[in-house]
Design an enzyme around this catalytic site. Structure first.
Site, PDB file in Angstrom:
ATOM      1  N   LYS A  66      67.725  59.480 -36.046  1.00  0.00           N
ATOM      2  CA  LYS A  66      67.410  58.464 -36.948  1.00  0.00           C
ATOM      3  C   LYS A  66      66.363  57.867 -36.593  1.00  0.00           C
ATOM      4  O   LYS A  66      65.415  58.513 -36.093  1.00  0.00           O
ATOM      5  CB  LYS A  66      68.945  57.323 -36.059  1.00  0.00           C
ATOM      6  CG  LYS A  66      69.822  57.664 -36.183  1.00  0.00           C
ATOM      7  CD  LYS A  66      71.034  56.966 -35.940  1.00  0.00           C
ATOM      8  CE  LYS A  66      72.269  56.896 -36.597  1.00  0.00           C
ATOM      9  NZ  LYS A  66      73.150  55.997 -35.873  1.00  0.00           N
ATOM     10  N   TYR A  78      77.818  55.728 -45.305  1.00  0.00           N
ATOM     11  CA  TYR A  78      77.937  55.176 -44.569  1.00  0.00           C
ATOM     12  C   TYR A  78      79.605  54.573 -45.287  1.00  0.00           C
ATOM     13  O   TYR A  78      79.801  52.930 -44.535  1.00  0.00           O
ATOM     14  CB  TYR A  78      77.478  53.876 -43.968  1.00  0.00           C
ATOM     15  CG  TYR A  78      76.691  54.845 -42.528  1.00  0.00           C
ATOM     16  CD1 TYR A  78      77.975  55.143 -41.396  1.00  0.00           C
ATOM     17  CD2 TYR A  78      75.492  54.525 -42.155  1.00  0.00           C
ATOM     18  CE1 TYR A  78      76.700  55.685 -40.532  1.00  0.00           C
ATOM     19  CE2 TYR A  78      74.945  55.226 -41.130  1.00  0.00           C
ATOM     20  CZ  TYR A  78      75.779  55.816 -40.330  1.00  0.00           C
ATOM     21  OH  TYR A  78      74.885  56.600 -38.720  1.00  0.00           O
ATOM     22  N   ASN A  96      70.587  53.586 -31.982  1.00  0.00           N
ATOM     23  CA  ASN A  96      70.749  54.292 -31.212  1.00  0.00           C
ATOM     24  C   ASN A  96      70.599  55.970 -31.496  1.00  0.00           C
ATOM     25  O   ASN A  96      71.445  56.866 -30.859  1.00  0.00           O
ATOM     26  CB  ASN A  96      73.299  54.490 -30.982  1.00  0.00           C
ATOM     27  CG  ASN A  96      73.447  54.528 -32.515  1.00  0.00           C
ATOM     28  OD1 ASN A  96      72.849  54.988 -33.588  1.00  0.00           O
ATOM     29  ND2 ASN A  96      75.027  55.165 -32.640  1.00  0.00           N
ATOM     30  N   HIS A 124      73.161  60.291 -34.957  1.00  0.00           N
ATOM     31  CA  HIS A 124      74.270  60.706 -35.513  1.00  0.00           C
ATOM     32  C   HIS A 124      74.790  62.040 -35.503  1.00  0.00           C
ATOM     33  O   HIS A 124      74.998  62.886 -35.600  1.00  0.00           O
ATOM     34  CB  HIS A 124      74.038  60.449 -37.041  1.00  0.00           C
ATOM     35  CG  HIS A 124      75.710  60.477 -37.887  1.00  0.00           C
ATOM     36  ND1 HIS A 124      76.541  59.932 -38.232  1.00  0.00           N
ATOM     37  CD2 HIS A 124      75.550  62.039 -38.329  1.00  0.00           C
ATOM     38  CE1 HIS A 124      77.445  59.580 -38.673  1.00  0.00           C
ATOM     39  NE2 HIS A 124      77.071  61.615 -38.799  1.00  0.00           N
ATOM     40  N   GLU A 133      80.023  65.202 -45.093  1.00  0.00           N
ATOM     41  CA  GLU A 133      78.094  64.474 -44.724  1.00  0.00           C
ATOM     42  C   GLU A 133      76.953  65.713 -44.999  1.00  0.00           C
ATOM     43  O   GLU A 133      76.386  65.796 -45.238  1.00  0.00           O
ATOM     44  CB  GLU A 133      78.386  64.489 -43.455  1.00  0.00           C
ATOM     45  CG  GLU A 133      79.135  63.190 -43.134  1.00  0.00           C
ATOM     46  CD  GLU A 133      79.960  62.185 -41.862  1.00  0.00           C
ATOM     47  OE1 GLU A 133      78.573  63.138 -40.412  1.00  0.00           O
ATOM     48  OE2 GLU A 133      79.919  61.246 -41.620  1.00  0.00           O
TER      49      GLU A 133
HETATM   50  P1  IDP Z   1      79.195  56.324 -34.146  1.00  0.00           P
HETATM   51  O1  IDP Z   1      78.104  56.709 -35.474  1.00  0.00           O
HETATM   52  O2  IDP Z   1      79.370  56.784 -33.238  1.00  0.00           O
HETATM   53  O3  IDP Z   1      80.046  57.327 -34.785  1.00  0.00           O
HETATM   54  P2  IDP Z   1      80.028  54.630 -36.247  1.00  0.00           P
HETATM   55  O4  IDP Z   1      81.408  53.320 -35.596  1.00  0.00           O
HETATM   56  O5  IDP Z   1      80.352  55.918 -37.020  1.00  0.00           O
HETATM   57  O6  IDP Z   1      79.884  55.130 -34.831  1.00  0.00           O
HETATM   58  O7  IDP Z   1      79.345  53.519 -36.613  1.00  0.00           O
HETATM   59  C1  IDP Z   1      78.645  54.192 -37.972  1.00  0.00           C
HETATM   60  C2  IDP Z   1      76.508  53.444 -36.995  1.00  0.00           C
HETATM   61  O8  IDP Z   1      76.562  52.293 -37.456  1.00  0.00           O
HETATM   62  C3  IDP Z   1      76.554  53.619 -35.389  1.00  0.00           C
HETATM   63  O9  IDP Z   1      75.882  54.849 -35.055  1.00  0.00           O
HETATM   64  C4  IDP Z   1      75.574  52.745 -35.028  1.00  0.00           C
HETATM   65  O10 IDP Z   1      74.429  52.431 -35.477  1.00  0.00           O
HETATM   66  C5  IDP Z   1      76.152  51.014 -36.252  1.00  0.00           C
HETATM   67  N1  IDP Z   1      77.112  49.931 -35.711  1.00  0.00           N
HETATM   68  C6  IDP Z   1      78.466  50.307 -35.278  1.00  0.00           C
HETATM   69  N2  IDP Z   1      79.378  50.083 -34.633  1.00  0.00           N
HETATM   70  C7  IDP Z   1      78.076  48.987 -34.900  1.00  0.00           C
HETATM   71  C8  IDP Z   1      78.114  47.149 -34.334  1.00  0.00           C
HETATM   72  O11 IDP Z   1      79.304  46.906 -33.304  1.00  0.00           O
HETATM   73  N3  IDP Z   1      77.141  46.738 -34.220  1.00  0.00           N
HETATM   74  C9  IDP Z   1      75.744  47.289 -34.856  1.00  0.00           C
HETATM   75  N4  IDP Z   1      75.720  48.426 -34.938  1.00  0.00           N
HETATM   76  C10 IDP Z   1      77.133  49.493 -35.298  1.00  0.00           C
HETATM   77 MG    MG Z   2      80.858  57.603 -37.485  1.00  0.00          MG
END
Ligand code: IDP
Ligand code: MG
Length: 391
Positions: free
Chosen positions: A112, A150, A216, A219, A230
């Site tokens: 990212k 997404y 974070n 991905h 994907e």
């Molecule tokens: P993942 O990337 O660990 O699979 P997902 O729940 O699929 O997590 O969420 C996709 C992306 O959306 C996350 O990697 C993060 O960048 C963002 N995200 C997920 N949950 C939150 C949240 O509660 N607050 C803000 N951003 C979030």
């Molecule tokens: Mg995810």
């Protein structure tokens, strides 16, 4: 059991000559058609054998090869045999499917925006964990593309923040391959929330390189179904997928991390050294260069440098990683050549031990990196990879 049994008993599978079978395709430019072969590989003596499927005849008698490796054979991979670039399109038998298929699991990784400055470290993490990057491409996501990717999170309160973040700068998409790679990569990432990751999983990628819940670092697909969707999204079977390119194609120079370096897993160290020296990587893509393109790219060395034919063979011998380098102000080509050092690694080790060739090169041909020679060719060489060869 009677005495002597254990010694006398020979495992049937090792008694035979172990053989792997694939279906390989080669595009014959002369005839303008795709030829299909049964491709056989014998690990015992590292030999290969090929049969023309349509004409039902032997195409290549069993021959030893110095370059082919079983680990480079998987569905979608390309290898070079006598100047032909073969693409493996299927397994040739159940045995091969069973043995190789397991290791062929694939997933999508995205580095990212805030983490692409750490891409060298990412490659090292992959290598250390026996994960093979098969496709790599730096690109820029529009808000529209992020929303499409997404889709499942459209109704979430953080969706808009996510759009903003993922479209804020270039990302690097990768197809990763390895045994159990979907869960393996998710485990390496750690929890979604980087803060929480630092508490529960301090060595994870998100703990080390992420900031918070949104930012974070990386991905990973969460299931086989997501991985398929994907990977198709970022690396569609045909066409480019309509992503924004990141290459500047101005004030830049071109660096190719050669196939031997990628094969030996030192591309991460090379990229780290480039980034640590203060250069920006403004475009990155993994290529399998075909012979005709290798010849064209090195055209200016033909008849000038004795090594020309071997340089072509090396650049076509497996996946390489092309980089567009920018970012120090002034003559980037000259500055980057300083970092690469003399083209012969032996000389480099004597005269300029801190250079890329001295640290990572083997000999004049396998000298870790190609870099642009003349300032005026920086843009041309970057264009060759990022405009002409890139799809
Ligand atoms: P993942 O990337 O660990 O699979 P997902 O729940 O699929 O997590 O969420 C996709 C992306 O959306 C996350 O990697 C993060 O960048 C963002 N995200 C997920 N949950 C939150 C949240 O509660 N607050 C803000 N951003 C979030
Ligand atoms: Mg995810």
């Amino acid at each position: 059991m009677f005495p002597g049994y254990a010694q006398d008993y020979i495992e049937p599978s090792t008694a035979q000559d172990e053989r792997y079978a694939f279906i390989a395709e080669w595009y014959d430019p002369q005839a303008a058609l795709i030829r299909r072969y049964q491709f056989l590989f014998y690990p015992k003596d590292n030999s290969i054998e090929m049969f023309d499927i349509k004409n039902r005849r032997k195409f290549l008698a069993r021959t030893k090869s110095d370059t082919v490796r079983l680990e480079d054979m998987f569905i979608g991979s390309k290898i070079h045999v006598y100047s032909r670039q073969l693409t493996f399109v299927d397994f040739g038998d159940k045995f091969t499917e069973g043995k190789v298929g397991m290791k062929n699991e694939k997933t999508l990784a995205i580095i990212k925006p805030e983490a692409i400055g750490k891409v060298g470290v990412f490659f090292n993490i992959l290598n250390k964990n026996d994960i093979k990057p098969c496709k790599v491409k730096m690109l820029k996501l529009s808000r529209k593309k992020v929303a499409e990717f997404y889709e499942e999170h459209r109704s979430k309160p953080f969706f808009n923040t996510l759009l903003e973040y993922m479209s804020s700068g270039p990302v690097i998409a990768m197809e990763l391959m390895g045994t159990g790679v979907i869960s393996k990569w998710r485990n390496l990432l750690g929890p979604t929330d980087s803060q929480k990751a630092r508490e529960t999983d301090p060595n994870s990628i998100r703990a080390r390189f992420g900031t918070d819940t949104t930012s974070n670092a990386a991905h990973g697909s969460d299931s086989e179904q997501s991985a398929n969707r994907e990977l198709d999204f970022f690396f569609p079977p045909s066409g480019s997928g309509g992503f924004d390119v990141t290459s500047h194609l101005t004030d830049c120079t071109c660096c190719i991390i050669k196939p031997h370096a990628v094969r030996n897993g030192i591309e991460g160290d090379i990229i780290e050294a480039i980034q640590n020296a203060g250069f920006q990587i403004s475009a990155m893509e993994m290529f399998n260069v075909e012979t005709a393109n290798g010849e064209e790219f090195y055209e200016i060395y033909k008849g000038v440098v004795n090594e020309y034919p071997n340089m072509v063979t090396e650049i076509c011998s497996g996946p390489c990683i092309a980089l567009e380098i920018t970012g120090k102000g002034g003559d980037t080509t000259a500055q980057f050549r300083e970092l690469c050092g003399p083209s012969d690694p032996e000389i480099a080790r004597h005269l300029r031990p801190k250079t890329l060739r001295a640290m990572f090169g083997k000999d004049k041909i396998q000298n870790a990196v190609h870099c642009t020679d003349l300032p005026e060719d920086g843009v041309l060489e970057a264009e060759y990879f990022f405009r002409i060869l890139s799809n």
